[in-house]
Design an enzyme around this catalytic site. Structure first.
Site, PDB file in Angstrom:
ATOM      1  NE  ARG A 144      24.496  -7.950  29.495  1.00 49.77           N
ATOM      2  CZ  ARG A 144      23.939  -8.789  30.360  1.00 49.77           C
ATOM      3  NH1 ARG A 144      24.277 -10.063  30.345  1.00 49.77           N
ATOM      4  NH2 ARG A 144      23.067  -8.350  31.234  1.00 49.77           N
TER       5      ARG A 144
ATOM      6  CG  ASP B  78      16.533  -6.597  34.452  1.00 51.18           C
ATOM      7  OD1 ASP B  78      16.572  -7.467  35.333  1.00 51.18           O
ATOM      8  OD2 ASP B  78      17.465  -5.817  34.219  1.00 51.18           O
TER       9      ASP B  78
ATOM     10  CE  LYS C 288      24.264 -17.889  39.045  1.00 49.72           C
ATOM     11  NZ  LYS C 288      24.604 -17.579  37.678  1.00 49.72           N
TER      12      LYS C 288
ATOM     13  CG  HIS D  19      16.551  -4.599  39.607  1.00 51.89           C
ATOM     14  ND1 HIS D  19      16.402  -4.164  38.317  1.00 51.89           N
ATOM     15  CD2 HIS D  19      17.721  -5.271  39.666  1.00 51.89           C
ATOM     16  CE1 HIS D  19      17.458  -4.535  37.621  1.00 51.89           C
ATOM     17  NE2 HIS D  19      18.272  -5.207  38.397  1.00 51.89           N
TER      18      HIS D  19
ATOM     19  CB  CYS E  73      20.752  -3.250  38.211  1.00 51.03           C
ATOM     20  SG  CYS E  73      22.025  -4.137  37.348  1.00 51.03           S
TER      21      CYS E  73
END
Length: 594
Positions: A321, A341, A423, A343, A292
């Site tokens: 991660r 992903d 969400k 946005h 992001c």
RNA sequence: GCCGGCGUAGCUCAAUGGUAGAGCAACCGCCUUGUAAGUGGUAGGUUAUCGGUUCGAUUCCGAUCGUCGGCUCCA
């Protein structure tokens, strides 16, 4: 709490399983009179009970315990319930430290008898059956005779923390399953067996899809050529769909300076999952755990007008991660993975439409991969949060309205949202009826603020856009794992790494087989020729095992008539046809994604 | 990370306190085949790694790494 769960808790099966847990505890305590019992609820498909025992249990112990359970069931003991005072309960369970802790919780009214937080103060009840008394809310069957001794089975032992807290003692948990009939048990065990056969780790090796390697590191996936082809097909479709739906494809780096992650807040709330920084010319850089911040900077790279919105930036972004070693699992849980992903940035008045679009797009994407059964989870405003309440309410309303409009069954997780926004998580049901969470659509009120995102409104003033973060497939790795298991490795032709196996019967058919293969390659089919000296039967067997959707057998007859004899992976045998007829058939099925 | 199990040839698995064995796969032949394994041979292992006990360890012990079942966490 879900309605499905509530229904389950009212069912007879729930009582059977919960009661079976008690019977198991009785059997275990007979073996270990000094054993401590913790909690033993019914769960999906079965039950468990946690114990603190003087020694670790072996598989042989499980068999002994299971056999003893069957005997205890035959004693036809009644389950009787009794409400008692806290002090009586403490006396009764004076040598059971875990039960005493539960009683404390009940007494203070803060915890229920499973140790979960609760608002209502519940009465303290105990259930007796045979020689076993348990602190328990019930409900149970009336008599052990209602438990079918031929429909229970103990499955495995595993470690589990008391109250799920890693700072508290590690207990031994025995998992079991219980059903109303022997046939149901048999079917469940068959399903477990089938799941083992479809395990993506097993198929990943057998079909040469991917591997991991000690020297490379845990949780890092090597995509082999076959897996790579499947991924390529997924990504190609994904790209096409995104471009057709007004997304802009973007690409961003794998590392970013520490200050970027400070601005985004990740160093504040996500550091646990990030790897140590890399030093480059006295500056610290972090490998990205999320995409992001980069997308936000693309947004910020120029002044945005209200006319530009909505903007949709999509990227198959690879993130890293830190995951604790014990949680890694094949392709499903890894340390490096590629999120699909995106946005979205939109104006407040576009929010409803944007959410509608996103959910619709998500579901259509998943349908293409053979998933048709969806369940949504709406997570709402938690106590700890950013953003004003109005924003939350608007966003939640937009999400919920969309779910209603689209008729997707959903459950609400009150207060379950992330601190930065509400969400929707979408779960799909696979061929074995198992649920997998893939898509997530979340509002983010945090980062637009932190990066000071604006657009110039009709009024000429700066306004803050809404931002939606979404992943549809989740990650390429996990999605691939789910796909492998969903299809049991037998991918539909459009996704299949190999599509056509040419099977010449004898050496003299090899040249013709190659000739046909070249023709098929020209139209884009993925073809292999098995010109080994194996017999035809062996070639078919090998192709079947590699799950080729189409096998083309070539013998004297086919060569003479310029034909191919089609055999499908299903065993279906349509027989001889012209090469063009086969091409038309294959291309049609690929186009239709069947 | 924690609890427990496991780690032998590319894969699936045997065996033993006294220098490891099978099937499949691989490779080399023979066979030339009609819808799920034709056949003969060859090669392949410092028994995950490191350390300890022992005359001797692959076997027993410890550590490390990996992996499996869970817990916790998650795309």
């Amino acid at each position: 709490m879900s309605t499905k769960q509530e229904e389950y808790e009212k069912s007879q099966l729930y009582r059977i399983r919960h009661s079976a847990a008690h019977v198991m505890a009785e059997a275990v305590l007979e073996m270990f009179p000094d054993g401590q019992v913790a909690i033993g609820p019914a769960i999906e498909d079965g039950f468990y009970y946690d114990f603190d025992l003087p020694r670790t249990l072996t598989p042989d112990d499980l068999e002994t315990i299971e056999n003893r359970m069957k005997e205890l069931i035959k004693n036809k003991a009644d389950f009787t319930c009794e409400e008692i005072s806290a002090s009586d309960a403490k006396k009764l369970f004076h040598d059971q430290t875990y039960k005493l802790e539960l009683i404390e919780g009940l007494e203070s009214g803060k915890l229920d008898d499973d140790g979960n937080p609760t608002d209502e103060k519940v009465p303290i009840t105990i259930y007796k059956s045979g020689n076993f008394v348990d602190l328990c809310r019930g409900p149970h069957v009336k008599n052990t005779s209602q438990i079918n001794p031929h429909a229970i089975k103990l499955l495995n032992v595993a470690g589990a923390y008391w109250r799920g807290d890693e700072h508290r003692p590690m207990l031994q948990r025995i998992y079991g399953t219980a059903w109303e009939s022997k046939d149901e048990l048999k079917e469940y065990l068959w399903k477990l067996e089938e799941a083992r056969k479809r395990d993506h780790r097993k198929l990943g090796r057998e079909l040469d899809l991917y591997s991991t390697n000690d020297e490379v590191g845990q949780g890092l996936i090597l995509w082999h050529p076959n897996g790579g082809m499947v991924r390529h097909q997924i990504e190609r479709y994904w790209d096409d769909q995104h471009i057709a739906n007004d997304y802009d494809l973007v690409y961003t780096p794998h590392i970013g300076k520490a200050s970027l992650w400070e601005t985004s807040g990740h160093l504040g709330f996500y550091k646990e999952n990030m790897y140590s920084p890399i030093e480059i010319e006295d500056q610290e850089y972090y490998i990205k755990p999320m995409n992001c911040p980069f997308h936000l900077h693309i947004y910020k790279s120029q002044l945005r007008s209200y006319r530009d919105l909505p903007l949709r930036f999509a990227e198959k972004g690879t993130v890293y991660r830190y995951e604790r070693s014990g949680v890694l699992h094949g392709l499903m849980r890894v340390r490096g993975f590629t999120q699909d992903d995106a946005h979205h940035f939109c104006r407040p008045d576009q929010m409803a439409e944007e959410v509608d679009f996103t959910l619709d797009f998500s579901i259509n994407m998943l349908r293409a991969f053979g998933f048709n059964d969806f369940q949504a989870y709406l997570s709402t405003m938690p106590e700890k949060r950013v953003g004003d309440e109005q924003m939350w309410q608007d966003a939640e309303a937009a999400l919920e309205d969309t779910l209603k409009r689209m008729g997707v069954p959903y459950e609400v997780d009150e207060g379950g949202g992330a601190f930065y926004g509400p969400k929707i998580d979408l779960k799909v049901r696979d061929a074995l009826g198992r649920e997998w969470q893939l898509s997530t659509i979340q509002f983010d009120f945090n980062e637009p603020e932190r990066f000071d995102l604006t657009y110039i409104g009709e009024d000429g003033k700066e306004h803050r856009p809404y931002m939606v973060h979404r992943a549809l497939l989740g990650s390429m790795e996990r999605f691939f794992g789910v796909l492998i298991e969903h299809y049991g490795g037998a991918f539909p032709a459009w996704l299949s790494p190999k599509q056509v196996m040419m099977i010449p019967i004898a050496d003299r058919h090899n040249d013709y087989a190659h000739e046909v293969a070249n023709k098929l390659k020209e139209v884009g089919l993925r073809v292999t020729v098995d010109d080994s000296s194996d017999r035809m039967n062996a070639k078919i067997r090998n192709a079947q095992k590699q799950k080729y959707p189409y096998m083309l057998v070539i013998g004297d007859r086919e060569m003479e008539d310029s034909q191919v004899a089609l055999r499908r992976r299903s065993g279906e045998n349509p027989g001889a046809m012209s090469v063009d007829a086969f091409i038309a058939l294959a291309l049609d099925e690929i186009e239709r994604k069947i």
